[in-house]
Motif scaffolding. Structure first.
Motif, PDB file in Angstrom:
ATOM      1  N   GLU A   1       0.865  -1.186   0.000  1.00  0.00           N
ATOM      2  CA  GLU A   1       0.000   0.000   0.000  1.00  0.00           C
ATOM      3  C   GLU A   1       0.896   1.229   0.000  1.00  0.00           C
ATOM      4  O   GLU A   1       1.710   1.424   0.904  1.00  0.00           O
ATOM      5  N   MET A   2       0.739   2.067  -1.033  1.00  0.00           N
ATOM      6  CA  MET A   2       1.593   3.244  -1.170  1.00  0.00           C
ATOM      7  C   MET A   2       0.817   4.364  -1.844  1.00  0.00           C
ATOM      8  O   MET A   2      -0.176   4.130  -2.539  1.00  0.00           O
ATOM      9  N   THR A   3       1.273   5.574  -1.636  1.00  0.00           N
ATOM     10  CA  THR A   3       0.658   6.740  -2.276  1.00  0.00           C
ATOM     11  C   THR A   3       1.299   6.967  -3.633  1.00  0.00           C
ATOM     12  O   THR A   3       2.530   7.054  -3.749  1.00  0.00           O
ATOM     13  N   GLY A   4       0.456   7.056  -4.661  1.00  0.00           N
ATOM     14  CA  GLY A   4       0.943   7.269  -6.017  1.00  0.00           C
ATOM     15  C   GLY A   4       0.297   8.471  -6.658  1.00  0.00           C
ATOM     16  O   GLY A   4      -0.542   9.153  -6.063  1.00  0.00           O
ATOM     17  N   ARG A   5       0.670   8.714  -7.913  1.00  0.00           N
ATOM     18  CA  ARG A   5       0.203   9.905  -8.610  1.00  0.00           C
ATOM     19  C   ARG A   5      -0.972   9.587  -9.521  1.00  0.00           C
ATOM     20  O   ARG A   5      -1.081   8.496 -10.084  1.00  0.00           O
ATOM     21  N   THR A   6      -1.848  10.542  -9.680  1.00  0.00           N
ATOM     22  CA  THR A   6      -2.943  10.496 -10.641  1.00  0.00           C
ATOM     23  C   THR A   6      -3.096  11.879 -11.239  1.00  0.00           C
ATOM     24  O   THR A   6      -2.503  12.855 -10.762  1.00  0.00           O
ATOM     25  N   ARG A   7      -3.945  11.993 -12.262  1.00  0.00           N
ATOM     26  CA  ARG A   7      -4.209  13.316 -12.841  1.00  0.00           C
ATOM     27  C   ARG A   7      -4.895  14.230 -11.845  1.00  0.00           C
ATOM     28  O   ARG A   7      -4.775  15.452 -11.923  1.00  0.00           O
ATOM     29  N   ALA A   8      -5.619  13.644 -10.890  1.00  0.00           N
ATOM     30  CA  ALA A   8      -6.347  14.428  -9.897  1.00  0.00           C
ATOM     31  C   ALA A   8      -5.528  14.710  -8.644  1.00  0.00           C
ATOM     32  O   ALA A   8      -5.990  15.414  -7.744  1.00  0.00           O
ATOM     33  N   GLY A   9      -4.312  14.163  -8.566  1.00  0.00           N
ATOM     34  CA  GLY A   9      -3.488  14.368  -7.386  1.00  0.00           C
ATOM     35  C   GLY A   9      -3.116  13.058  -6.730  1.00  0.00           C
ATOM     36  O   GLY A   9      -3.411  11.982  -7.248  1.00  0.00           O
ATOM     37  N   PRO A  10      -2.473  13.104  -5.575  1.00  0.00           N
ATOM     38  CA  PRO A  10      -2.036  11.876  -4.901  1.00  0.00           C
ATOM     39  C   PRO A  10      -3.210  10.974  -4.516  1.00  0.00           C
ATOM     40  O   PRO A  10      -4.302  11.443  -4.206  1.00  0.00           O
ATOM     41  N   LYS A  11      -2.949   9.672  -4.541  1.00  0.00           N
ATOM     42  CA  LYS A  11      -3.961   8.675  -4.190  1.00  0.00           C
ATOM     43  C   LYS A  11      -3.276   7.455  -3.599  1.00  0.00           C
ATOM     44  O   LYS A  11      -2.177   7.101  -4.011  1.00  0.00           O
ATOM     45  N   VAL A  12      -3.912   6.832  -2.615  1.00  0.00           N
ATOM     46  CA  VAL A  12      -3.367   5.622  -2.021  1.00  0.00           C
ATOM     47  C   VAL A  12      -3.767   4.427  -2.873  1.00  0.00           C
ATOM     48  O   VAL A  12      -4.950   4.223  -3.170  1.00  0.00           O
ATOM     49  N   TYR A  13      -2.771   3.645  -3.267  1.00  0.00           N
ATOM     50  CA  TYR A  13      -3.001   2.456  -4.092  1.00  0.00           C
ATOM     51  C   TYR A  13      -2.653   1.200  -3.302  1.00  0.00           C
ATOM     52  O   TYR A  13      -1.687   1.173  -2.536  1.00  0.00           O
ATOM     53  N   ASN A  14      -3.448   0.173  -3.516  1.00  0.00           N
ATOM     54  CA  ASN A  14      -3.149  -1.159  -3.007  1.00  0.00           C
ATOM     55  C   ASN A  14      -2.775  -2.035  -4.199  1.00  0.00           C
ATOM     56  O   ASN A  14      -3.629  -2.374  -5.019  1.00  0.00           O
ATOM     57  N   GLY A  15      -1.503  -2.374  -4.288  1.00  0.00           N
ATOM     58  CA  GLY A  15      -1.008  -3.155  -5.413  1.00  0.00           C
ATOM     59  C   GLY A  15      -0.421  -4.468  -4.954  1.00  0.00           C
ATOM     60  O   GLY A  15      -0.255  -4.721  -3.756  1.00  0.00           O
ATOM     61  N   VAL A  16      -0.070  -5.302  -5.924  1.00  0.00           N
ATOM     62  CA  VAL A  16       0.484  -6.630  -5.637  1.00  0.00           C
ATOM     63  C   VAL A  16       1.543  -6.968  -6.685  1.00  0.00           C
ATOM     64  O   VAL A  16       1.246  -6.961  -7.886  1.00  0.00           O
ATOM     65  N   ASN A  17       2.749  -7.269  -6.227  1.00  0.00           N
ATOM     66  CA  ASN A  17       3.781  -7.817  -7.103  1.00  0.00           C
ATOM     67  C   ASN A  17       3.641  -9.335  -7.159  1.00  0.00           C
ATOM     68  O   ASN A  17       3.211  -9.964  -6.191  1.00  0.00           O
ATOM     69  N   VAL A  18       4.023  -9.928  -8.291  1.00  0.00           N
ATOM     70  CA  VAL A  18       3.970 -11.382  -8.472  1.00  0.00           C
ATOM     71  C   VAL A  18       5.403 -11.889  -8.615  1.00  0.00           C
ATOM     72  O   VAL A  18       6.148 -11.405  -9.470  1.00  0.00           O
ATOM     73  N   LEU A  19       5.767 -12.893  -7.788  1.00  0.00           N
ATOM     74  CA  LEU A  19       7.155 -13.346  -7.711  1.00  0.00           C
ATOM     75  C   LEU A  19       7.314 -14.805  -8.116  1.00  0.00           C
ATOM     76  O   LEU A  19       6.410 -15.623  -7.949  1.00  0.00           O
ATOM     77  N   GLY A  20       8.481 -15.101  -8.657  1.00  0.00           N
ATOM     78  CA  GLY A  20       8.899 -16.465  -8.935  1.00  0.00           C
ATOM     79  C   GLY A  20      10.398 -16.569  -8.745  1.00  0.00           C
ATOM     80  O   GLY A  20      11.109 -15.554  -8.761  1.00  0.00           O
ATOM     81  N   MET A  21      10.905 -17.768  -8.551  1.00  0.00           N
ATOM     82  CA  MET A  21      12.333 -17.936  -8.288  1.00  0.00           C
ATOM     83  C   MET A  21      12.840 -19.251  -8.880  1.00  0.00           C
ATOM     84  O   MET A  21      12.163 -20.269  -8.826  1.00  0.00           O
ATOM     85  N   ILE A  22      14.051 -19.173  -9.453  1.00  0.00           N
ATOM     86  CA  ILE A  22      14.760 -20.359  -9.942  1.00  0.00           C
ATOM     87  C   ILE A  22      16.141 -20.374  -9.290  1.00  0.00           C
ATOM     88  O   ILE A  22      16.851 -19.363  -9.333  1.00  0.00           O
ATOM     89  N   PRO A  23      16.565 -21.481  -8.697  1.00  0.00           N
ATOM     90  CA  PRO A  23      17.899 -21.524  -8.089  1.00  0.00           C
ATOM     91  C   PRO A  23      18.993 -21.548  -9.144  1.00  0.00           C
ATOM     92  O   PRO A  23      18.789 -21.994 -10.272  1.00  0.00           O
ATOM     93  N   GLY A  24      20.169 -21.068  -8.757  1.00  0.00           N
ATOM     94  CA  GLY A  24      21.308 -21.081  -9.663  1.00  0.00           C
ATOM     95  C   GLY A  24      22.139 -22.337  -9.511  1.00  0.00           C
ATOM     96  O   GLY A  24      22.152 -22.964  -8.460  1.00  0.00           O
ATOM     97  N   THR A  25      22.850 -22.694 -10.576  1.00  0.00           N
ATOM     98  CA  THR A  25      23.675 -23.894 -10.556  1.00  0.00           C
ATOM     99  C   THR A  25      25.125 -23.607 -10.175  1.00  0.00           C
ATOM    100  O   THR A  25      25.839 -24.500  -9.717  1.00  0.00           O
ATOM    101  N   ARG A  26      25.588 -22.373 -10.357  1.00  0.00           N
ATOM    102  CA  ARG A  26      26.986 -22.021 -10.066  1.00  0.00           C
ATOM    103  C   ARG A  26      27.115 -21.037  -8.919  1.00  0.00           C
ATOM    104  O   ARG A  26      28.013 -21.155  -8.090  1.00  0.00           O
TER     105      ARG A  26
END
Length: 318
Positions: free
Chosen positions: A91-116
């Motif tokens: 949850e963070m405050t972001g920009r809009t044409r009308a001014g600041p607004k609080v947004y609830n967003g979600v990042n999507v994650l994945g992971m692969i292990p390394g071999t070296r």
């Protein structure tokens, strides 16, 4: 992509593209793409940039639909979630044409292990949000940035066939067009320590390279050791890598160091590279639709993106 601080936002998408893994004897090969995977790549962009997604604004039903689609693609490819989970809400405050607004967003994650290098990670990012509906018009954001998410998922599929040398964290970021919100949150609360992140590779607008025939690599001025690693990669079809948009002489809209999510990593002193195409007439307009993408150009740019990752993965920490 937020190359200008506009109220219009850029989109992130999921797609899957397969390519033949580079041989051990060729240090910087291009990546051959099977026709069947080209079809899936384009289908993913078509779905994510469709009117049904309603422009994928952060916190909107269309954004949620896009997020669910990306989760499904990660699962289909076989990319596991990190220990912190598949979803990273914020949850963070972001920009809009009308001014600041609080947004609830979600990042999507994945992971692969390394071999070296199991304790060092390359974080691959692409934002999936766009600006939604403005003045009754849907901004579908096919290139900006459904294409970048598609390229990221194409890379994920390639790495499932031939494992990377470094650990890889994939992040489909939310809230880029509202002020790089998802990227800022990820850097503040990463699944591994920032000191374990070797670099950020950010894809934002990878489809429409026909403007100048270039897939631009931004960030080698700030991180000069990366450039020799990538300079030997040959053109793929009508698309070639180009370096720039990152020097003191590049001013205004021609300087992309702060233009997309990689800026959050750069500010946190994490090395970065950004891959993206130049401006085109549909940039940040309702006309940035799936039908404007030239398939062969998009496939070539994605192939170059995968080849770039493979070259960096081989060379880092040697």
């Amino acid at each position: 992509m937020a190359r200008f601080h506009l109220a219009l936002s850029s989109a992130a998408v999921a797609l899957i593209l397969a390519s033949c893994a580079p041989t051990e004897t060729a240090p910087t090969p291009t990546v051959a793409v099977a026709p069947a995977f080209q079809t899936q790549l384009l289908e993913d962009v078509r779905i994510l940039a469709s009117d049904e997604m309603a422009g994928r604004d952060t916190g909107s039903p269309g954004g949620e639909a896009a997020r669910n689609y990306i989760v499904g693609r990660f699962e289909a490819i076989g990319i596991p979630a990190p220990a912190m989970g598949r979803l990273q809400p914020w949850e963070m405050t972001g920009r809009t044409r009308a001014g600041p607004k609080v947004y609830n967003g979600v990042n999507v994650l994945g992971m692969i292990p390394g071999t070296r290098v199991g304790d060092r990670y390359i974080v691959v990012t692409a934002h999936y949000d766009h600006v939604g509906v403005n003045d009754g018009q849907i901004f579908n954001g096919a290139d900006d940035n459904a294409s970048g998410v598609a390229t990221m998922l194409a890379l994920a599929a390639d790495l499932k066939r031939q494992a990377p040398e470094h650990g890889v964290i994939f992040v489909a970021l939310d809230g880029e067009e509202r002020g790089l919100l998802g990227a800022k949150h990820f850097v503040e609360a990463p699944p591994v320590p920032l000191t374990s992140i070797a670099m950020n590779l950010n894809f934002d607008m990878t489809a429409r390279a026909e403007t100048d025939g270039k897939l631009w690599v931004t960030g080698t001025y700030q991180n000069p050791t990366f450039r020799p690693i990538l300079e030997g990669i040959p053109a793929d079809g009508a698309v070639a890598l180009a370096f720039g948009k990152d020097t003191p002489e590049d001013t205004g809209s021609d300087n992309w160091v702060e233009a997309s999510d990689h800026a959050a990593f750069h500010r946190a002193q994490v090395p970065f590279l950004y891959l993206g195409v130049n401006y085109h007439p549909d940039y940040h307009r309702p006309s940035d639709d799936f039908e404007r993408i030239t398939p062969s150009v998009f496939v070539s740019a994605t192939s170059l993106s995968i080849a770039s990752f493979r070259a960096l993965d081989r060379a880092l920490n040697r």
